[in-house]
Design an enzyme around this catalytic site. Structure first.
Site, PDB file in Angstrom:
ATOM      1  N   ASP A 181       0.841  -1.199   0.000  1.00 28.41           N
ATOM      2  CA  ASP A 181       0.000   0.000   0.000  1.00 28.41           C
ATOM      3  C   ASP A 181       0.878   1.253   0.000  1.00 28.41           C
ATOM      4  O   ASP A 181       0.596   2.220   0.706  1.00 28.41           O
ATOM      5  CB  ASP A 181      -0.928  -0.015   1.219  1.00 28.41           C
ATOM      6  CG  ASP A 181      -2.032   1.041   1.123  1.00 28.41           C
ATOM      7  OD1 ASP A 181      -2.362   1.447  -0.013  1.00 28.41           O
ATOM      8  OD2 ASP A 181      -2.553   1.467   2.171  1.00 28.41           O
ATOM      9  N   LEU A 182       1.926   1.231  -0.809  1.00 28.91           N
ATOM     10  CA  LEU A 182       2.826   2.381  -0.873  1.00 28.91           C
ATOM     11  C   LEU A 182       2.129   3.538  -1.566  1.00 28.91           C
ATOM     12  O   LEU A 182       1.748   3.447  -2.729  1.00 28.91           O
ATOM     13  CB  LEU A 182       4.101   2.003  -1.627  1.00 28.91           C
ATOM     14  CG  LEU A 182       5.237   3.034  -1.608  1.00 28.91           C
ATOM     15  CD1 LEU A 182       5.713   3.291  -0.186  1.00 28.91           C
ATOM     16  CD2 LEU A 182       6.391   2.557  -2.482  1.00 28.91           C
TER      17      LEU A 182
END
Length: 257
Positions: A181-182
């Protein structure tokens, strides 16, 4: 009955396992055990207040006796599961405990990320649970997206800030971490005595590989960051193509630092 390893997962050094007899379990930093309990995680006695920070919802904050502030994040589903299961999860070991283990391992290896105080789960029916994650607030830190919108990036120095961001992502990849979930909200910036520092947070769904992250996964992870940036800033008002290219150049070492 779930085996102990599936109930808890890995226990990092310096942490303790706590149960209350009501199906609630916590892993808490030993030096914070007197102040951080189930009541803090679940806000059972109204000890927390709303924080200025947000995840998938607003974080709660509690001031500790030494002046530090603890931030409490409740786990919530996103996407298609948001309305279906809300705050209930069923993956074991619990996601809060897995995130605590990987975050602490990264801190041990020198990667800049938030210090974890505790992770907590409350059992429901069957395998379902709700979870909370408690971290130490980084005073003066602002997420990269807010920094772009509020002009903080320019005040810090855009070149220095992007260089710090690239270095923090590269350090994470060096340790074999793929951040699922960068995005711009999971990267924090703040001015420190040594210059601009960048912290990567929220390793909830991160995957850890042996050795350095393979080149193909590095590309995928950077593309993941770019997609999230374009979703937040479709008109590229705050994060231009030139700024993105500079970030990539810093990451690969093809630009002056």
């Amino acid at each position: 009955m779930l085996a102990d390893k599936f109930t808890w997962g890995a226990l990092p050094p310096g942490f303790a396992q706590v149960t209350d007899g009501n199906g609630n379990r916590m892993i808490v930093r030993q030096d914070r055990q007197r102040e951080i309990g189930f009541d803090i995680c679940m806000n059972l006695r109204g000890k927390t207040e709303m924080s200025v920070y947000e995840g998938r919802g607003a974080l709660r904050a509690v001031r500790l006796s030494d002046g530090e502030t603890a931030l409490v994040r409740q786990y919530r589903h996103g996407g298609a599961f948001r309305n279906l299961t809300g705050t209930w999860f069923f993956a074991w070991p619990p996601r809060p405990f897995r995130e605590l283990a990987i975050t602490e391992e990264l801190r041990r290896r020198g990667v800049l990320t938030a210090e974890v105080f505790a992770a907590c789960v409350s059992r429901g029916a069957g395998p379902f649970y709700r979870g909370w994650f408690v971290t130490k607030e980084l005073p003066g830190a602002v997420d990269l997206w807010s920094a772009m919108q509020q002009g903080v990036l320019q005040r810090l120095g855009e070149k220095a800030a992007l260089h710090a961001v690239a270095a923090s992502i590269r350090a994470m990849h060096r340790e074999g971490v793929y951040h699922s979930d960068l995005n711009l909200k999971n990267i924090l910036l703040r001015q420190e005595s040594t210059g601009v520092a960048s912290y990567v947070i929220d390793f909830d769904k991160a995957k850890l590989y042996l050795g350095k992250l393979p080149a193909a996964l590095v590309t995928n992870n950077l593309n993941r960051l770019l997609r999230s940036a374009r979703k937040l800033d479709p008109e590229r008002r705050y994060f231009s193509q030139a700024a993105w290219q500079q970030l990539v150049d810093f990451y690969y070492g093809s630009a002056d630092g």
